[in-house]
Design a protein around this motif. Structure first.
Motif, short mmCIF file in Angstrom:
data_model
loop_
_atom_site.label_atom_id
_atom_site.label_comp_id
_atom_site.label_asym_id
_atom_site.label_seq_id
_atom_site.Cartn_x
_atom_site.Cartn_y
_atom_site.Cartn_z
N UNK A 226 -8.01 4.65 5.90
CA UNK A 226 -6.79 3.87 6.46
C UNK A 226 -5.67 4.56 6.83
N UNK A 227 -5.24 3.46 7.81
CA UNK A 227 -4.57 4.24 8.91
C UNK A 227 -3.13 3.94 8.66
N UNK A 228 -1.85 4.45 8.54
CA UNK A 228 -0.48 4.18 8.30
C UNK A 228 -0.06 4.43 10.14
N UNK A 229 -0.42 3.11 10.84
CA UNK A 229 -0.42 2.46 12.53
C UNK A 229 1.25 2.21 12.24
N UNK B 41 4.18 3.00 10.90
CA UNK B 41 5.01 4.21 10.39
C UNK B 41 4.88 5.61 10.67
N UNK B 42 3.97 6.68 9.96
CA UNK B 42 3.91 7.67 10.07
C UNK B 42 3.04 8.45 11.27
N UNK B 43 1.27 6.91 11.40
CA UNK B 43 0.43 6.98 12.40
C UNK B 43 -0.93 8.04 11.76
N UNK B 44 -0.38 8.68 10.32
CA UNK B 44 -1.53 9.20 9.62
C UNK B 44 -2.71 8.60 9.42
N UNK B 45 -3.69 9.33 9.03
CA UNK B 45 -5.19 9.13 8.59
C UNK B 45 -5.46 9.00 7.10
N UNK B 46 -5.83 9.06 5.90
CA UNK B 46 -5.76 8.84 4.49
C UNK B 46 -7.40 7.78 3.91
N UNK C 248 1.29 -0.98 0.15
CA UNK C 248 -0.42 0.19 -0.12
C UNK C 248 0.95 1.84 -0.37
N UNK C 249 0.76 2.19 -0.92
CA UNK C 249 1.92 3.23 -1.73
C UNK C 249 0.82 4.82 0.16
N UNK C 250 2.10 5.18 1.18
CA UNK C 250 1.15 5.73 1.95
C UNK C 250 2.01 7.18 0.73
N UNK C 251 0.45 7.83 0.98
CA UNK C 251 0.86 9.22 0.17
C UNK C 251 1.52 10.21 1.48
N UNK C 252 1.71 9.91 2.50
CA UNK C 252 2.49 10.51 3.17
C UNK C 252 3.82 10.79 3.81
N UNK D 141 4.04 -2.69 3.66
CA UNK D 141 3.22 -4.01 3.33
C UNK D 141 2.12 -3.63 4.04
N UNK D 142 0.89 -4.58 4.22
CA UNK D 142 0.11 -3.89 4.48
C UNK D 142 -0.78 -4.21 6.14
N UNK D 143 1.06 -5.69 6.46
CA UNK D 143 0.52 -5.15 8.21
C UNK D 143 0.78 -3.90 8.52
N UNK D 144 0.78 -2.80 7.84
CA UNK D 144 1.84 -1.27 8.49
C UNK D 144 0.22 -0.57 8.71
N UNK D 145 -0.41 -1.39 8.20
CA UNK D 145 -1.93 -0.46 7.52
C UNK D 145 -3.47 -1.05 8.84
N UNK D 146 -3.72 -0.15 8.98
CA UNK D 146 -5.60 -0.58 9.26
C UNK D 146 -6.66 -0.08 9.20
N UNK D 147 -7.56 -0.97 8.61
CA UNK D 147 -8.73 -0.45 7.63
C UNK D 147 -9.53 -0.03 9.05
N UNK D 148 -10.14 1.24 8.30
CA UNK D 148 -10.32 3.15 9.36
C UNK D 148 -12.28 3.00 9.16
N UNK D 149 -12.91 2.95 8.13
CA UNK D 149 -13.46 2.60 7.77
C UNK D 149 -13.93 2.92 6.42
#
Length: 125
Positions: free
Chosen positions: A57-60, A62-67, A4-8, A14-22
């Motif tokens: 999504x949230x880059x938990x 990584x940067x911790x930001x929502x996108x 998954x490409x983090x825009x920040x 890899x996907x395990x670094x991210x969490x779906x946030x609805x």
């Protein structure tokens, strides 16, 4: 592995670094007579469409930001990733994924109602 490409961070991770946030782009209800019902619906009722969905999504790890992300719910393919607060991108529902959501080369005649190849052809997954 799904990347998954983090825009920040501007990096593929890899996907395990991210969490779906609805679901993304949900607006709060305005004050009205039946405010309790409107609030309950805004909190608990979500669309569950087959095709293009807009999600937070949230880059938990990584940067911790929502996108926000536009993703095809059948193929699990990300179509667009953009920073929170940016407007929803214009993504056509029939950009080829509607006819071939899994990218298998199957024609509409060989795709069943569940999106799987039912024609017995050599399309593979």
């Amino acid at each position: 592995m799904l990347l998954i490409h983090c825009p920040y961070c501007e990096d593929d991770r890899p996907e395990p670094e991210f969490r779906h946030a609805g679901e993304a782009h949900i607006s709060r209800p305005s004050a009205e007579l039946d405010a309790g019902r409107a609030v309950a619906e805004s909190l608990y009722l979500r669309t569950n469409t087959r095709g293009v969905v807009f999600e937070r999504w949230r880059h938990v790890h990584g940067c911790g930001r929502f996108f926000n992300a536009a993703r095809h719910s059948v193929s699990d393919r990300f179509l667009a990733l953009y920073k929170a607060g940016e407007p929803k991108p214009d993504i056509a529902a029939d950009d080829g994924l509607a006819l071939d959501p899994l990218g298998t080369g199957a024609t509409p005649a060989t795709i069943g109602a569940d999106g799987l190849n039912v024609g017995g052809g050599e399309t593979g997954r």
